[in-house]
Design a protein around this motif. Structure first.
Motif, PDB file in Angstrom:
ATOM      1  N   TYR A 200      17.228  19.933 -28.535  1.00  0.00           N
ATOM      2  CA  TYR A 200      16.530  20.601 -27.520  1.00  0.00           C
ATOM      3  C   TYR A 200      16.373  20.005 -26.251  1.00  0.00           C
ATOM      4  O   TYR A 200      16.747  20.094 -25.007  1.00  0.00           O
ATOM      5  N   SER A 201      15.658  18.530 -26.360  1.00  0.00           N
ATOM      6  CA  SER A 201      15.609  17.800 -25.155  1.00  0.00           C
ATOM      7  C   SER A 201      16.820  17.224 -24.304  1.00  0.00           C
ATOM      8  O   SER A 201      16.581  17.015 -23.217  1.00  0.00           O
ATOM      9  N   VAL A 202      17.854  17.231 -24.987  1.00  0.00           N
ATOM     10  CA  VAL A 202      19.320  16.928 -24.448  1.00  0.00           C
ATOM     11  C   VAL A 202      19.831  18.145 -23.768  1.00  0.00           C
ATOM     12  O   VAL A 202      20.437  18.124 -22.516  1.00  0.00           O
ATOM     13  N   ASP A 203      19.896  19.315 -24.463  1.00  0.00           N
ATOM     14  CA  ASP A 203      20.395  20.427 -24.096  1.00  0.00           C
ATOM     15  C   ASP A 203      19.662  21.693 -24.538  1.00  0.00           C
ATOM     16  O   ASP A 203      20.177  22.120 -25.468  1.00  0.00           O
ATOM     17  N   PRO A 204      18.795  22.051 -23.714  1.00  0.00           N
ATOM     18  CA  PRO A 204      18.015  23.116 -24.225  1.00  0.00           C
ATOM     19  C   PRO A 204      18.845  24.404 -24.358  1.00  0.00           C
ATOM     20  O   PRO A 204      18.470  24.988 -25.461  1.00  0.00           O
ATOM     21  N   ASP A 205      19.857  24.854 -23.624  1.00  0.00           N
ATOM     22  CA  ASP A 205      20.599  25.870 -24.089  1.00  0.00           C
ATOM     23  C   ASP A 205      21.438  25.904 -25.101  1.00  0.00           C
ATOM     24  O   ASP A 205      21.921  26.839 -25.835  1.00  0.00           O
ATOM     25  N   ALA A 333       9.421  19.908 -31.956  1.00  0.00           N
ATOM     26  CA  ALA A 333      10.612  20.920 -31.860  1.00  0.00           C
ATOM     27  C   ALA A 333      11.674  20.542 -30.968  1.00  0.00           C
ATOM     28  O   ALA A 333      12.718  20.528 -31.200  1.00  0.00           O
ATOM     29  N   ALA A 334      11.257  19.750 -29.740  1.00  0.00           N
ATOM     30  CA  ALA A 334      12.269  19.421 -28.749  1.00  0.00           C
ATOM     31  C   ALA A 334      13.151  18.255 -29.581  1.00  0.00           C
ATOM     32  O   ALA A 334      14.041  17.977 -28.712  1.00  0.00           O
ATOM     33  N   THR A 335      12.717  17.594 -30.339  1.00  0.00           N
ATOM     34  CA  THR A 335      13.292  16.391 -30.893  1.00  0.00           C
ATOM     35  C   THR A 335      14.573  17.225 -31.962  1.00  0.00           C
ATOM     36  O   THR A 335      15.491  16.201 -32.815  1.00  0.00           O
ATOM     37  N   MET A 336      14.845  18.473 -32.013  1.00  0.00           N
ATOM     38  CA  MET A 336      15.538  18.936 -32.989  1.00  0.00           C
ATOM     39  C   MET A 336      16.377  20.251 -32.409  1.00  0.00           C
ATOM     40  O   MET A 336      15.783  20.734 -31.420  1.00  0.00           O
ATOM     41  N   ASN A 337      17.564  20.438 -33.065  1.00  0.00           N
ATOM     42  CA  ASN A 337      18.129  21.580 -32.705  1.00  0.00           C
ATOM     43  C   ASN A 337      17.721  22.927 -33.612  1.00  0.00           C
ATOM     44  O   ASN A 337      16.974  22.504 -34.469  1.00  0.00           O
ATOM     45  N   ALA A 338      18.023  23.779 -33.058  1.00  0.00           N
ATOM     46  CA  ALA A 338      17.445  25.326 -33.873  1.00  0.00           C
ATOM     47  C   ALA A 338      17.550  25.167 -35.416  1.00  0.00           C
ATOM     48  O   ALA A 338      16.754  25.195 -35.972  1.00  0.00           O
ATOM     49  N   ILE A 339      18.964  24.862 -35.783  1.00  0.00           N
ATOM     50  CA  ILE A 339      19.233  25.046 -37.166  1.00  0.00           C
ATOM     51  C   ILE A 339      18.524  23.726 -37.944  1.00  0.00           C
ATOM     52  O   ILE A 339      17.991  24.036 -39.110  1.00  0.00           O
ATOM     53  N   HIS A 340      18.450  22.648 -37.229  1.00  0.00           N
ATOM     54  CA  HIS A 340      18.018  21.393 -38.164  1.00  0.00           C
ATOM     55  C   HIS A 340      16.243  21.770 -38.315  1.00  0.00           C
ATOM     56  O   HIS A 340      15.866  21.445 -39.116  1.00  0.00           O
ATOM     57  N   GLU A 341      15.621  22.455 -37.190  1.00  0.00           N
ATOM     58  CA  GLU A 341      14.194  22.787 -37.342  1.00  0.00           C
ATOM     59  C   GLU A 341      14.145  23.722 -38.597  1.00  0.00           C
ATOM     60  O   GLU A 341      13.369  23.549 -39.451  1.00  0.00           O
ATOM     61  N   VAL A 342      14.944  24.568 -39.028  1.00  0.00           N
ATOM     62  CA  VAL A 342      14.975  25.294 -40.143  1.00  0.00           C
ATOM     63  C   VAL A 342      15.073  24.547 -41.429  1.00  0.00           C
ATOM     64  O   VAL A 342      14.366  24.679 -42.605  1.00  0.00           O
ATOM     65  N   TYR A 343      16.046  23.671 -41.299  1.00  0.00           N
ATOM     66  CA  TYR A 343      16.068  22.712 -42.355  1.00  0.00           C
ATOM     67  C   TYR A 343      14.772  21.734 -42.776  1.00  0.00           C
ATOM     68  O   TYR A 343      14.371  21.783 -43.712  1.00  0.00           O
ATOM     69  N   LYS A 344      14.009  21.290 -41.607  1.00  0.00           N
ATOM     70  CA  LYS A 344      12.970  20.410 -41.974  1.00  0.00           C
ATOM     71  C   LYS A 344      11.804  21.276 -42.641  1.00  0.00           C
ATOM     72  O   LYS A 344      11.108  20.879 -43.238  1.00  0.00           O
TER      73      LYS A 344
END
Length: 535
Positions: A200-205, A333-344
Motif C-alpha cells: 500500500y505505501s508504494v502504490d495505494p491504488d 496494513a500499509a506495509t502489505m498489499n490487500a491479499i497478503h494482509e488476508v494471508y497474515k
C-alpha cells in the motif's frame, strides 16, 4: 424418585455400549458445528479486505477500513440471527420433534453461506447490505443447530460417555475455525501468486487488485460444502427415543427406532403410551412456579455463565487480528498489499486454532466424564481470569518487539482454557439437566444468552479497544479505553463467570431422567419392557 423407576427403553440407552452409530451421530451433528464455526469466524478473516475494497480513499495514508457502524453490523449481524434461531428452533424442537426441524437449519446454512458470497451490487452500500442480510439468516440457521444438535446427542448417548459425546459434537467447532484459516491461507497464497501487487505505501491504488473481490466471496461460500455433504444423513436419523417416549408418548415407536440404529433389541411387551397416566407433578410448563422452583437456579446458572463466557470468547476470536496488530505480530496494513494482509491474518488464526483452540476442545472431550462438568468449568474460568490479567496488567511490556511471542503464548492459553473449560461445558450441561419436553427450549435459552454476550463482546470490544489517543484510533471511531483496559474488563468478566458456575449442578454419570426428575412413578415403572442385547 429413584433411578430404578426409569422407563425400560431409556434405561437401555443409558447402559448401551458405545457403538458405531454413536460416532456416526457425532459426525452428522458435528459437521453442523464445523460449518457454524467456519461461517461465524471466517468473517474476521476478510473484514480488513472488505475495507480496502469498498472504503478506499484515494491519497489516504492508511488503507480503507470498514466504518464503525458497518464493521459492527458485518461482525454482529450473524450473532443476532443466531440468537433468534436458538430461541425459535429450540422451542420448535420441543413442539414438533428434533428431527423434523433438524434439516431446516442445515438448508438455511447451506443456502445463506452461498448467498453471502454472492452479495450483489458494485458499491459499498449494496454489497454490505446484502452481505448483512444473508449473514443474518445464516445466523438463524446456525442458531437452530445449537439446541437441536446438543439435545439429539444427549438423548442418543449412554450416561457413561454422554458428556464426551456432546463435547465431541461441539469440538468440531475447532476444526471449523482451523479450516477457515487454512482455506484463507491457501486461497490468499494462490491469489497473491497469480495477481501480484505492490504494498500500500508504494502504490495505494494498485495494492488492491480487482480479483481480490473474488477472494472474500470464495472464502465465505466454501462454508456451505460440509453442511451440504451431511444433509442426507441427517434426514436418515430417527427421532430420539426420549422425545418419542416422554413427549410424544409412543414407547413402542421409540423402541423400534432405537433398535434400528443401536445394537440393542428393545421390545415393548405392552404398549403403555396410550394408557400411561401422566403425573401432574411432572407436567409443568416453562413459566410455572414448579419449573422455577425445580430448575430456576440451574437455568440462571447456565444462562449467566454462557453469557459471561461469550463476551470474552467472541471478543478474543473476532478481534484477535486487532490485538495482534496492536502488539505488532501482524505487520502494519500499509506495509502489505490487500491479499497478503488476508494471508497474515489467516496465519495468526490458524496457529492459534492448531496449537490452542483445538487441543482445548479435545482435552474436554477426553476428561469431561472423568473430571466432571463443574470442575472443568471452574478450572477454565479460573485460568482464563489469571491469563487475561497476566496480559493486561503488564500490557506495555508485551508490546515491545522482544516480548511479542510471550504475549501470543499467554493469549493462546486463554483460548486453551476457554475450550478446556466453559466454552464446551456451557454447551453440554443445558442438554442434560432439563426435562425432555423443555430440553431443547432451555438449551436454546441458555445458548441465546451466550449469543447476547457475544453481541456485547463483538460490538463493545470494537469500540472499547480503540486507543485513548484520538490520533491513534481507527478511522471513524471515537477514543476507547484501550486494549489494556479492555483486557482487564474481560478478566473481571471471567471471574464473575467462575462464581456463577456454583449455580450449575454436576451431571456426570447420571441419567437424563434422574437429572430432570422425569423418572416414572411406581405404577408406570411396573409396565414391562423386554430388553435383550444382540450378539
Amino acid at each position: 424418585m429413584s433411578g430404578n423407576n426409569q422407563l425400560g427403553v431409556l434405561k437401555a440407552l443409558d447402559v448401551a455400549k458405545t457403538q458405531f452409530y454413536h460416532f456416526t451421530a457425532i459426525i452428522i451433528a458435528g459437521m453442523g458445528f464445523f460449518t457454524d464455526a467456519y461461517d461465524l469466524f471466517s468473517i474476521a478473516l476478510v473484514t480488513k479486505l472488505l475495507g480496502r475494497i469498498y472504503y478506499h480513499k484515494a491519497g489516504a495514508e492508511k488503507p480503507g477500513t470498514l466504518p464503525p457502524e458497518v464493521a459492527a453490523a458485518v461482525n454482529g449481524v450473524a450473532l443476532c440471527g443466531t440468537l433468534m434461531g436458538q430461541l425459535f428452533f429450540g422451542w420448535l424442537g420441543d413442539k414438533v420433534g428434533r428431527k423434523k426441524v433438524y434439516g431446516i437449519t442445515l438448508i438455511m446454512m447451506v443456502v445463506c453461506s452461498v448467498a453471502s458470497g454472492l452479495s450483489f451490487g458494485n458499491n459499498s452500500k449494496g454489497v454490505m447490505t446484502t452481505l448483512c442480510f444473508f449473514r443474518f439468516w445464516l445466523g438463524v440457521g446456525i442458531g437452530g443447530d445449537y439446541p437441536l444438535s446438543a439435545t439429539i446427542m444427549s438423548e442418543y448417548a449412554n450416561k457413561k460417555t454422554r458428556g464426551g459425546f456432546i463435547a465431541a459434537v461441539f469440538a468440531m467447532q475447532g476444526f471449523g475455525i482451523l479450516a477457515g484459516g487454512i482455506v484463507a491461507l491457501v486461497l490468499s497464497s494462490i491469489f497473491d501468486y497469480q495477481f501480484p501487487s505492490p504494498i500500500y505505501s508504494v502504490d495505494p491504488d494498485g495494492s488492491t487488485v480487482p480479483q481480490s473481490d473474488y477472494l472474500w466471496r470464495i472464502i465465505l461460500m466454501i462454508g456451505a460444502l460440509p453442511a451440504a455433504m451431511t444433509y442426507y444423513w441427517r434426514m436418515k436419523m430417527p427421532e430420539t427415543a426420549r422425545y418419542t417416549a416422554l413427549v410424544a408418548r409412543n414407547i413402542k415407536l421409540a423402541a423400534q427406532d432405537m433398535s434400528k440404529v443401536l445394537q440393542v433389541d428393545l421390545k415393548a411387551e405392552e404398549e403403555i403410551a396410550e394408557n400411561m397416566v401422566t403425573d401432574p407433578k411432572l407436567n409443568y410448563g416453562l413459566f410455572s412456579t414448579k419449573f422455577l422452583k425445580r430448575h430456576g437456579l440451574p437455568l440462571l446458572g447456565t444462562t449467566s455463565t454462557w453469557f459471561l463466557l461469550d463476551i470474552a470468547f467472541y471478543s478474543q476470536n473476532l478481534f484477535e487480528k486487532d490485538i495482534f496488530s496492536a502488539i505488532g505480530w501482524i505487520p502494519k496494513a500499509a506495509t502489505m498489499n490487500a491479499i497478503h494482509e488476508v494471508y497474515k491474518i489467516a496465519r495468526a488464526q490458524t496457529l492459534i486454532s492448531l496449537f490452542s483452540t483445538i487441543p482445548g476442545y479435545w482435552f474436554t472431550v477426553f476428561f469431561i466424564d472423568i473430571m466432571g462438568r463443574f470442575s472443568i468449568q471452574i478450572m477454565g474460568f479460573f485460568f482464563m481470569t489469571v491469563f487475561m490479567f497476566a496480559l493486561a496488567l503488564p500490557y506495555d511490556h508485551w508490546t515491545k518487539p522482544d516480548n511479542r511471542i510471550g504475549f501470543v503464548i499467554i493469549f493462546s492459553l486463554t483460548f486453551f482454557f476457554a475450550n478446556f473449560g466453559p466454552n464446551v461445558t456451557t454447551f453440554v450441561v443445558p442438554a442434560e439437566i432439563f426435562p425432555a419436553r423443555l430440553r431443547s427450549t432451555c438449551h436454546g435459552i441458555s445458548a441465546a444468552a451466550g449469543k447476547a454476550g457475544a453481541i456485547v463482546g463483538a460490538f463493545g470490544f470494537l469500540y472499547a479497544a480503540q486507543s485513548k489517543d484520538k490520533t491513534k484510533t481507527d478511522a471513524g471511531y471515537p477514543p476507547g479505553i484501550g486494549v489494556k483496559n479492555s483486557l482487564i474488563m474481560l478478566g473481571v468478566i471471567n471471574f464473575v463467570g467462575m462464581l456463577m458456575t456454583f449455580l450449575v449442578p454436576e451431571s456426570k454419570g447420571k441419567s437424563l431422567e434422574e437429572l430432570s426428575g422425569e423418572n416414572l412413578n411406581d405404577e408406570m415403572a411396573s409396565s414391562k419392557v423386554g430388553i435383550s442385547r444382540r450378539n
